[in-house]
Motif scaffolding. Structure first.
Motif, PDB file in Angstrom:
ATOM      1  N   GLY A 254       1.154  -6.471   6.275  1.00  0.00           N
ATOM      2  CA  GLY A 254       0.966  -5.347   7.291  1.00  0.00           C
ATOM      3  C   GLY A 254       1.713  -3.966   7.073  1.00  0.00           C
ATOM      4  O   GLY A 254       2.414  -2.725   7.660  1.00  0.00           O
ATOM      5  N   MET A 255       2.620  -4.661   5.876  1.00  0.00           N
ATOM      6  CA  MET A 255       3.471  -3.410   5.470  1.00  0.00           C
ATOM      7  C   MET A 255       3.174  -2.060   4.619  1.00  0.00           C
ATOM      8  O   MET A 255       2.634  -2.092   3.061  1.00  0.00           O
ATOM      9  N   VAL A 256       2.665  -1.476   5.678  1.00  0.00           N
ATOM     10  CA  VAL A 256       1.843  -0.387   4.714  1.00  0.00           C
ATOM     11  C   VAL A 256       2.338   1.113   5.590  1.00  0.00           C
ATOM     12  O   VAL A 256       2.931   1.013   6.684  1.00  0.00           O
TER      13      VAL A 256
ATOM     14  N   LYS B  80      15.619  -7.490   0.685  1.00  0.00           N
ATOM     15  CA  LYS B  80      15.039  -8.053  -0.571  1.00  0.00           C
ATOM     16  C   LYS B  80      13.510  -7.980  -0.967  1.00  0.00           C
ATOM     17  O   LYS B  80      13.161  -8.414   0.384  1.00  0.00           O
ATOM     18  N   GLY B  81      12.286  -8.205  -1.657  1.00  0.00           N
ATOM     19  CA  GLY B  81      11.642  -8.163  -1.768  1.00  0.00           C
ATOM     20  C   GLY B  81      10.751  -6.596  -1.445  1.00  0.00           C
ATOM     21  O   GLY B  81       9.705  -7.745  -1.167  1.00  0.00           O
ATOM     22  N   HIS B  82      10.903  -5.700  -1.238  1.00  0.00           N
ATOM     23  CA  HIS B  82       9.355  -5.193  -1.197  1.00  0.00           C
ATOM     24  C   HIS B  82       9.599  -3.959  -2.354  1.00  0.00           C
ATOM     25  O   HIS B  82      10.667  -2.723  -2.870  1.00  0.00           O
ATOM     26  N   ASN B  83       8.729  -3.547  -2.375  1.00  0.00           N
ATOM     27  CA  ASN B  83       8.206  -2.004  -2.719  1.00  0.00           C
ATOM     28  C   ASN B  83       7.568  -1.306  -2.517  1.00  0.00           C
ATOM     29  O   ASN B  83       7.038  -1.014  -1.257  1.00  0.00           O
TER      30      ASN B  83
ATOM     31  N   TYR C 210       1.477   1.419   0.042  1.00  0.00           N
ATOM     32  CA  TYR C 210       1.613  -0.133   0.786  1.00  0.00           C
ATOM     33  C   TYR C 210       3.177  -1.170  -0.182  1.00  0.00           C
ATOM     34  O   TYR C 210       2.868  -0.331  -1.012  1.00  0.00           O
ATOM     35  N   CYS C 211       3.521  -2.156   0.060  1.00  0.00           N
ATOM     36  CA  CYS C 211       4.157  -2.944  -0.248  1.00  0.00           C
ATOM     37  C   CYS C 211       3.739  -3.902  -0.589  1.00  0.00           C
ATOM     38  O   CYS C 211       2.754  -4.391  -0.174  1.00  0.00           O
ATOM     39  N   THR C 212       3.503  -4.060  -1.998  1.00  0.00           N
ATOM     40  CA  THR C 212       2.551  -4.976  -3.165  1.00  0.00           C
ATOM     41  C   THR C 212       2.657  -6.055  -3.108  1.00  0.00           C
ATOM     42  O   THR C 212       1.394  -6.714  -2.382  1.00  0.00           O
ATOM     43  N   PRO C 213       3.418  -6.494  -2.038  1.00  0.00           N
ATOM     44  CA  PRO C 213       3.879  -8.025  -1.874  1.00  0.00           C
ATOM     45  C   PRO C 213       3.387  -8.516  -0.516  1.00  0.00           C
ATOM     46  O   PRO C 213       2.487  -9.732  -0.437  1.00  0.00           O
ATOM     47  N   HIS C 214       3.538  -7.248   0.106  1.00  0.00           N
ATOM     48  CA  HIS C 214       3.164  -7.443   1.784  1.00  0.00           C
ATOM     49  C   HIS C 214       2.139  -6.887   2.987  1.00  0.00           C
ATOM     50  O   HIS C 214       1.910  -6.343   3.850  1.00  0.00           O
ATOM     51  N   ARG C 215       1.329  -5.981   1.532  1.00  0.00           N
ATOM     52  CA  ARG C 215       0.180  -5.039   1.790  1.00  0.00           C
ATOM     53  C   ARG C 215      -0.610  -6.408   3.270  1.00  0.00           C
ATOM     54  O   ARG C 215      -0.725  -6.013   4.656  1.00  0.00           O
TER      55      ARG C 215
HETATM   56 CU   LIG Z   1       7.882  -5.513   1.150  1.00  0.00          CU
END
Ligand SMILES: [Cu+2]
Length: 154
Positions: A113-115, A66-69, A105-110
């Protein structure tokens, strides 16, 4: 008469071959995880974070945690390409019709390092520009590794 018929059927065959060519375009999957199942130390990741595809192919971003885009970095995609931004926690598809390097990237986790990078067809058209694009924190480190991988496969 026979000759004319042959030409006519050759034309039909050719037309249908062109018509179905889009059916050969592939769909690739990128999974969004809280923990990489192949390396539990890696948290908040796209797997694979680096993808090389052909022009016309589709990438499906699949939510495994959950929680990614997935959101394109509008400053680091080829000229004329459309930006995308998926809803958090939802699967999402993008079809790539313009050659180039796409940074996302993932908007909440940029900043964690979620890229990722997607290389489409003749990806070098804007590769250097994407590589030069400004990144912060852990994203910068992850991109550095991805660029190393790209350059190692050349
Ligand atoms: Cu994420």
């Amino acid at each position: 008469m026979i000759r004319k018929l042959l030409i006519a059927s050759a034309t039909v065959l050719l037309t249908s071959a062109i018509g179905v060519s889009s059916a050969w375009a592939a769909t690739h999957e990128v999974f969004m995880y809280n923990k990489n199942p192949d390396n539990k130390k890696e948290r908040m990741v796209f797997v694979p974070a680096l993808l090389k595809i052909e022009l016309g192919d589709t990438v499906k971003f699949i939510s495994k945690s959950k929680g990614h885009n997935s959101q394109s970095d509008k400053k680091a995609i080829p000229e004329g390409a459309e930006n995308w931004k998926s809803k958090i926690g939802k699967d999402f598809e993008v079809t790539y019709t313009i050659d180039g390097t796409y940074s996302y990237y993932c908007t909440p986790h940029r900043s964690l390092g979620m890229v990722g990078l997607i290389l489409v067809g003749d990806y070098k058209v804007n590769y250097d520009d994407v590589k030069a694009s400004k990144q912060k924190g852990k994203a910068k480190k992850v991109f550095a590794k991805l660029y190393e991988q790209v350059e190692a496969m050349e």
